[in-house]
Design a protein around this motif. Structure first.
Motif, PDB file in Angstrom:
ATOM      1  N   PRO A   1      32.382  14.956 -29.288  1.00  0.00           N
ATOM      2  CA  PRO A   1      32.328  14.030 -28.150  1.00  0.00           C
ATOM      3  C   PRO A   1      31.195  13.022 -28.303  1.00  0.00           C
ATOM      4  O   PRO A   1      30.109  13.345 -28.801  1.00  0.00           O
ATOM      5  CB  PRO A   1      32.065  14.968 -26.962  1.00  0.00           C
ATOM      6  N   PHE A   2      31.455  11.807 -27.899  1.00  0.00           N
ATOM      7  CA  PHE A   2      30.438  10.750 -27.872  1.00  0.00           C
ATOM      8  C   PHE A   2      30.496  10.062 -26.514  1.00  0.00           C
ATOM      9  O   PHE A   2      31.416  10.276 -25.722  1.00  0.00           O
ATOM     10  CB  PHE A   2      30.669   9.732 -28.992  1.00  0.00           C
ATOM     11  N   ARG A   3      29.512   9.248 -26.243  1.00  0.00           N
ATOM     12  CA  ARG A   3      29.498   8.402 -25.062  1.00  0.00           C
ATOM     13  C   ARG A   3      29.192   6.974 -25.502  1.00  0.00           C
ATOM     14  O   ARG A   3      28.560   6.759 -26.538  1.00  0.00           O
ATOM     15  CB  ARG A   3      28.441   8.861 -24.050  1.00  0.00           C
ATOM     16  N   GLU A   4      29.659   6.014 -24.727  1.00  0.00           N
ATOM     17  CA  GLU A   4      29.412   4.601 -25.021  1.00  0.00           C
ATOM     18  C   GLU A   4      28.494   4.025 -23.952  1.00  0.00           C
ATOM     19  O   GLU A   4      28.609   4.367 -22.776  1.00  0.00           O
ATOM     20  CB  GLU A   4      30.734   3.835 -25.063  1.00  0.00           C
ATOM     21  N   THR A   5      27.603   3.145 -24.364  1.00  0.00           N
ATOM     22  CA  THR A   5      26.664   2.555 -23.418  1.00  0.00           C
ATOM     23  C   THR A   5      26.278   1.161 -23.881  1.00  0.00           C
ATOM     24  O   THR A   5      26.659   0.726 -24.979  1.00  0.00           O
ATOM     25  CB  THR A   5      25.410   3.442 -23.271  1.00  0.00           C
ATOM     26  N   VAL A   6      25.534   0.457 -23.051  1.00  0.00           N
ATOM     27  CA  VAL A   6      24.967  -0.841 -23.413  1.00  0.00           C
ATOM     28  C   VAL A   6      23.453  -0.750 -23.269  1.00  0.00           C
ATOM     29  O   VAL A   6      22.940   0.074 -22.510  1.00  0.00           O
ATOM     30  CB  VAL A   6      25.518  -1.983 -22.528  1.00  0.00           C
ATOM     31  N   VAL A   7      22.758  -1.596 -24.020  1.00  0.00           N
ATOM     32  CA  VAL A   7      21.299  -1.600 -23.992  1.00  0.00           C
ATOM     33  C   VAL A   7      20.813  -3.026 -23.762  1.00  0.00           C
ATOM     34  O   VAL A   7      21.594  -3.990 -23.808  1.00  0.00           O
ATOM     35  CB  VAL A   7      20.712  -1.039 -25.314  1.00  0.00           C
ATOM     36  N   LYS A   8      19.526  -3.145 -23.526  1.00  0.00           N
ATOM     37  CA  LYS A   8      18.943  -4.472 -23.373  1.00  0.00           C
ATOM     38  C   LYS A   8      18.993  -5.215 -24.705  1.00  0.00           C
ATOM     39  O   LYS A   8      18.931  -4.593 -25.767  1.00  0.00           O
ATOM     40  CB  LYS A   8      17.499  -4.353 -22.898  1.00  0.00           C
ATOM     41  N   PRO A   9      19.110  -6.527 -24.690  1.00  0.00           N
ATOM     42  CA  PRO A   9      19.134  -7.285 -25.949  1.00  0.00           C
ATOM     43  C   PRO A   9      17.879  -6.995 -26.764  1.00  0.00           C
ATOM     44  O   PRO A   9      16.768  -6.958 -26.222  1.00  0.00           O
ATOM     45  CB  PRO A   9      19.181  -8.750 -25.494  1.00  0.00           C
ATOM     46  N   PRO A  10      18.033  -6.742 -28.068  1.00  0.00           N
ATOM     47  CA  PRO A  10      16.867  -6.407 -28.897  1.00  0.00           C
ATOM     48  C   PRO A  10      15.917  -7.585 -29.042  1.00  0.00           C
ATOM     49  O   PRO A  10      16.330  -8.750 -29.027  1.00  0.00           O
ATOM     50  CB  PRO A  10      17.496  -6.030 -30.250  1.00  0.00           C
ATOM     51  N   LYS A  11      14.635  -7.276 -29.193  1.00  0.00           N
ATOM     52  CA  LYS A  11      13.613  -8.320 -29.367  1.00  0.00           C
ATOM     53  C   LYS A  11      13.258  -8.549 -30.824  1.00  0.00           C
ATOM     54  O   LYS A  11      12.647  -9.547 -31.168  1.00  0.00           O
ATOM     55  CB  LYS A  11      12.364  -7.949 -28.578  1.00  0.00           C
ATOM     56  N   VAL A  12      13.629  -7.595 -31.691  1.00  0.00           N
ATOM     57  CA  VAL A  12      13.386  -7.749 -33.132  1.00  0.00           C
ATOM     58  C   VAL A  12      14.687  -7.480 -33.858  1.00  0.00           C
ATOM     59  O   VAL A  12      15.572  -6.786 -33.345  1.00  0.00           O
ATOM     60  CB  VAL A  12      12.285  -6.789 -33.632  1.00  0.00           C
ATOM     61  N   ASP A  13      14.800  -8.025 -35.075  1.00  0.00           N
ATOM     62  CA  ASP A  13      16.002  -7.789 -35.849  1.00  0.00           C
ATOM     63  C   ASP A  13      15.850  -6.514 -36.672  1.00  0.00           C
ATOM     64  O   ASP A  13      14.910  -5.750 -36.497  1.00  0.00           O
ATOM     65  CB  ASP A  13      16.323  -9.004 -36.740  1.00  0.00           C
ATOM     66  N   MET A  14      16.793  -6.278 -37.595  1.00  0.00           N
ATOM     67  CA  MET A  14      16.812  -5.032 -38.354  1.00  0.00           C
ATOM     68  C   MET A  14      15.655  -4.901 -39.339  1.00  0.00           C
ATOM     69  O   MET A  14      15.422  -3.820 -39.869  1.00  0.00           O
ATOM     70  CB  MET A  14      18.151  -4.912 -39.098  1.00  0.00           C
ATOM     71  N   VAL A  15      14.948  -5.996 -39.607  1.00  0.00           N
ATOM     72  CA  VAL A  15      13.772  -5.923 -40.481  1.00  0.00           C
ATOM     73  C   VAL A  15      12.497  -6.136 -39.670  1.00  0.00           C
ATOM     74  O   VAL A  15      11.467  -6.558 -40.200  1.00  0.00           O
ATOM     75  CB  VAL A  15      13.870  -6.946 -41.628  1.00  0.00           C
ATOM     76  N   ASN A  16      12.595  -5.869 -38.349  1.00  0.00           N
ATOM     77  CA  ASN A  16      11.456  -5.928 -37.427  1.00  0.00           C
ATOM     78  C   ASN A  16      10.845  -7.321 -37.325  1.00  0.00           C
ATOM     79  O   ASN A  16       9.640  -7.467 -37.105  1.00  0.00           O
ATOM     80  CB  ASN A  16      10.367  -4.912 -37.822  1.00  0.00           C
TER      81      ASN A  16
END
Length: 995
Positions: free
Chosen positions: A566-581
């Motif tokens: 089982p999993f759940r789906e959610t939303v989060v706040k827009p990120p402030k940094v990208d994948m390389v910080n």
């Protein structure tokens, strides 16, 4: 003495004062089964004055027994009393905590077992809590005392200090439960006093101008509470020290009786001083207080003798002579000294005598059931005991003073009380049934009985068609169903099952129905796809259920799918940094914006508001998805029962009824509301709690639907808590379609757009709702009625005009609604309602996709006990399976480490076996479902910035854990999976054609 006869058991069943119904509760591998075997293997000869076999119910996980197994007989104590003991051995593994709950509900007392080396473990705390919740009295057995001597090499003084710490740990758990109960009761009393004072103040001074000073009481109420019988203490006789594997055990009372004769000291004095800070003054021949520099009395008179016995097994003959023990020749010649030691100790201090004497003296009979337990069993849901019908409350006295009526075979449960139902409110789920047969459970055999007196544990036949999982049997319809069992483990692991041969599907269906009846925790579901799904508490529980299905219930060969995670789906706040910080600056990167494709009926503005119009252009809704603060979904999940009660109260109010709610439930709902107000702070959450439209999915989930439609006034979901106000049937035309909005929200939260899993921690705010009703003149209107009105506008047109101008219009009455239907106004139960539901569902899904989406994984709390030499291997297995260590501490006085970690359920299959293999059996994990955790990686992420292209490459094909989980779920459900099976494929060139 041989086996007790069936006639003697029947005679003992008629004396409930001498019946003891008890269960054995412990952490796994703390020796429950060994102790139960010792009690049963006594074969009726416990001592010259204590005889008999036990009635024994066994549900051990190692023998894969699910049914009821009992052996019955009597025991005779030295004061010439015969007792009938019903002993239930419950499983220790956390996956089978539901069977522990079942055993605790059946019993009046419990034996809590604790390992003398490991002390209080997680499951020990769980069983103590379960016993507390069911209001049954426990006694304590500290088992495996031999490990302190043979493994840890403790001296008798060190062992005494260690045992004191174990008792402190057990009493700390009990004390915390007691403290929380006292504080809750005090809080309830304070609220009642405050309400009474407010009423008195209003009566005396209506203007509220009181000159009296407020006096505050800062005490917690613990000083006035009686906890004399609460804690475990050897001097109270509710603790036994034992080594079940060596067959010995003792209580303070036994040694007090021995030394009172030898030393000439009264037994009462020795019982109070053998445990604690007391020592023996040899010259004065007195027992003195304080042990500074002195050997405690317990060490000197008790432990030293046992330690000496283990140290001097080779000096057996002299030891046996001093103890007055005779050992069989084959035991004395055995090459293993442990056999000889067990033979000596088993006669000197038989564990069965110590435990059963404590059980008969300290645990209550069925006659001693407390009124508090009876009231709690009858108070289901929001109902309070004093609000139940008079006939129901009168049953309390009949339960406490067990009546003389018997349960007899071929007895119709409704035969004598059908006339009572006329004076009772309607009773849901009430059915009449006939008991076909009654059984006494003798081991794995059943003995037929004609009648069973009250206070006994029995088997009943002929109820398989009437009872799904559990039921409350009564000859009176006035008795409400007992409260549900309290389960520590949550069913989380599910598999799909089908027969090897399709023609055996009926056998599988019947077998799964029987399994569902037999196991209180297992759940059997049929999904929309037609799959038969089995849901269990864990991997061990799953394996046992599958074995039972193959061998006992269906008796066919079955095919089992891989575990459905089982999993759940959610939303989060827009990120402030990208994948390389790297700081994103003003570019708020939102993943998968390309999935929200605008059309003539769908519009997405830059702020994330999704506006969608129904296909018939008669309604437009605007929805925005907002992530809830982390604490809110946790609070909502933990308050699911309260929210369900709130929904029931609201539905009753809408139907013109009033749900009688207990003050505690009412205050709990008000507390839930105030907690939500404390968590939803800030400008965007202003007055949000009062604007909550519904919870979802299934109307009690961890998502919120918010009413932000300007000008649309509707009663809050909390409106039913205002007892002095009924819900006014509003005059809003669009109010008729209110339920369609809620239904669309429920569907949207039940299956999200990522992989059709339920949503969690999402707030959907409805910010726009416009209705455009079709205008058709009624045939009943005369030309004069429509004269002076614009063309095509009648009464329905005026309603439409007001709805568009104000956003909330007068709601017609039920009769008026049908008249308007005839006049052309849209029916709120017609096809348009379905279009509105679908539009709200799609608007919620698109609003969800307009935010950064994340998967949430189910997480286990993992507790592992391991020695220092295998710690590195344990960490290696945890790291390989995405686990995270939270805490590591060394257990004082041992070489054992306790590791606390979290582990995704998706990575837990085979985890326990791998740990045991890698550590050669020196570590074993306990997995309990804990919480849902957001997976940090974005499943839809693709490189967009220059730094990300440099770091991950153009394809960015490094492992994305969230994407892997999401694609696996989509693939299992038959949904489209966006993946490339072959990329840049080239034909292989052979050497012969390489020209």
């Amino acid at each position: 003495m041989g086996h007790t006869t069936l006639d003697k058991i029947k005679a003992l069943q008629k004396n409930p004062a001498n019946i003891r119904n008890l269960c054995i509760l412990a952490h796994v591998d703390h020796g429950k089964t060994t102790l139960a075997d010792c009690l049963v293997a006594s074969n009726g000869i416990i001592s010259s004055r204590l005889a008999g076999k036990l009635r024994y119910l066994d549900s051990r996980e190692d023998e894969q027994i699910r049914g009821i197994t009992m052996k019955s007989s009597a025991i005779s104590l030295h004061y010439e009393k015969d007792y009938l003991i019903n002993l239930i051995d419950s499983p220790g593994h956390v996956d089978f905590s539901s069977e522990v709950s079942t055993a605790v509900r059946l019993c009046d007392g419990a034996i809590i077992m604790v390992d003398a080396v490991e002390g209080v473990c997680p499951q020990t705390q769980a069983v103590l809590r379960q016993a507390w919740l069911e209001n049954i009295r426990p006694v304590l057995v500290i088992n495996k005392m031999d490990r302190l001597i043979m493994e840890l090499k403790f001296t008798s003084q060190e062992a005494y200090t260690h045992l004191q710490k174990i008792l402190e740990q057990v009493n700390a758990v009990t004390g915390s439960l007691f403290t929380s109960k006292v504080l809750e009761e005090r809080a309830d009393k304070e609220k009642e006093k405050d309400k009474e004072k407010e009423k008195e103040k209003e009566d005396i001074d209506p203007m509220g101008c009181s000159g009296s000073e407020q006096v505050y009481d800062w005490s917690a109420g613990l000083e006035d509470s009686d906890d004399s019988q609460l804690y475990f203490s050897p001097d109270q006789g509710n603790v036994v020290f034992a080594s079940a594997t060596d067959g010995w055990g003792f209580s303070i009372q036994q040694f007090a009786n021995i030394y009172s004769q030898k030393m000439g000291i009264r037994g009462e004095v020795l019982r109070k001083t053998l445990w604690g800070d007391f020592y023996l003054h040899a010259k004065a021949k007195k027992i003195m207080k304080g042990t500074k520099g002195k050997k405690p009395l317990f060490v000197q008179l008790v432990l030293d003798n046992i330690w000496s016995l283990y140290d001097a097994v080779d000096k057996v003959e002299k030891m046996m002579l001093s103890l007055g023990v005779k050992v069989m020749a084959r035991d004395s010649r055995h090459s293993d000294p442990k056999v000889l030691l067990s033979a000596i100790c088993g006669q000197w201090l038989p564990v069965s005598q110590a435990v059963l004497s404590m059980v008969c003296e300290k645990l209550p009979s069925p006659l001693d059931m407390t009124s508090e337990r009876i009231e709690k069993l009858m108070s289901v849901g929001a109902r309070r005991f004093d609000s139940l019908p008079t006939q129901t409350q009168e049953l309390k006295t009949g339960d406490r003073h067990i009546r003389t009526d018997y349960t007899t075979s071929r007895f119709n449960m409704c035969q004598s009380h059908t006339s009572m139902t006329g004076s009772l409110p309607p009773v849901p789920h009430l059915a009449c049934c006939t008991l076909d047969s009654l059984y006494l459970l003798m081991g794995r055999e059943l003995e037929d009985l004609e009648e069973v007196p009250p206070g006994n544990v029995l088997g009943i036949g002929g109820l398989e068609e009437c009872v799904l999982k559990s039921a409350t049997l009564s000859t009176s319809p006035a008795l409400p169903p007992f409260i549900p069992l309290n389960f520590e483990a949550t069913p989380i692991v599910r598999v799909a099952i089908e027969p090897k041969h399709p023609s055996e599907m009926p056998k599988l269906v019947r077998g799964m129905r029987l399994l569902n009846q037999a196991d209180p925790c297992a759940e059997v579901l049929i999904q929309e796809t037609g799959e038969h799904v089995l849901v269990t508490a864990g991997e061990v529980h799953l394996q046992r259920c599958l074995d039972d299905l193959r061998e006992r219930f269906a008796k066919i060969k079955i095919s089992v799918s891989k575990p459905i995670i089982p999993f759940r789906e959610t939303v989060v706040k827009p990120p402030k940094v990208d994948m390389v910080n790297e700081d994103l600056g003003k570019q708020q990167k939102v993943a998968v914006i390309h999935q929200v494709k605008e059309s003539d009926t769908l519009h997405l503005d830059p702020s994330g508001l999704v506006t969608l119009t129904t296909p018939n252009r008669q309604a437009t809704v605007g929805v925005r998805a907002v992530p809830l603060p982390e604490e809110v979904p946790l609070l909502l999940e933990g308050s699911a029962d309260l929210i369900r009660t709130l929904e029931q109260a609201g539905q009753a109010q809408r139907d013109g009824r009033f749900l009688d709610m207990s003050p505690r439930t009412h205050d709990a709902l008000l507390g839930l509301k105030s907690k939500l107000e404390g968590l939803l702070q800030g400008r965007k959450w202003r007055n949000a709690v009062d604007r909550i439209w519904a919870f979802g999915p299934r109307r009690h989930g961890p998502n919120i639907l918010l009413n932000s439609v300007e000008g649309y006034q509707r009663p809050s979901v909390w409106h039913c808590l205002e007892r002095d106000k009924g819900e006014k049937d509003g005059d809003n035309a669009i109010r008729d379609f209110d339920n369609s909005i809620v239904s669309g929200f429920q569907l949207a939260t039940l299956s999200g757009p990522m992989c059709e899993e339920p949503l969690m921690g999402v707030c959907f705010s409805v910010e726009r709702w416009e209705m455009n009703f079709p205008i058709q003149p009624s045939s009943s209107e005369s030309p004069a009625d429509t004269a002076g009105q614009p063309e095509g506008r009648g009464e329905a047109g005026r309603v439409c005009e007001t709805a568009q101008a104000e956003g909330a219009v007068a709601r017609p009455s039920q009769q008026r609604r049908h008249e308007d239907i005839g006049a052309g106004v849209v029916d709120c139960y017609g096809p348009f309602s379905g279009q509105l539901i679908a539009a709200v569902k799609e608007a919620c899904r698109h609003a969800f996709q307009a935010k950064p989406q994340r998967l949430m994984a189910a997480m286990y709390t993992c507790e592992i006990m391991a020695t220092a030499e295998v710690l590195g291997r344990v960490y290696g297995v945890l790291g390989k399976r995405e686990g995270r260590v939270l805490q590591e501490e060394m257990k004082e006085g041992t070489d054992m480490f306790i590791i606390k970690a979290v582990l995704p359920v998706a990575e837990s299959f085979g985890f326990a076996d791998e740990i045991r293999k890698r550590t050669s059996g020196l570590a074993s994990p306990q997995l309990v479902f804990s919480h849902w955790e957001v997976i940090g990686s974005d499943p839809f992420w693709v490189p967009t910035t220059e730094e990300e292209y440099l770091h991950f490459g153009e394809k960015a094909d490094s492992a994305n854990q969230a994407l892997k989980y999401m694609n696996a779920v989509r693939r299992r459900k038959g949904l489209y999976v966006e993946e490339k099976i072959v990329e840049h494929g080239e034909k292989q060139r052979t050497l012969g054609k390489n020209k």
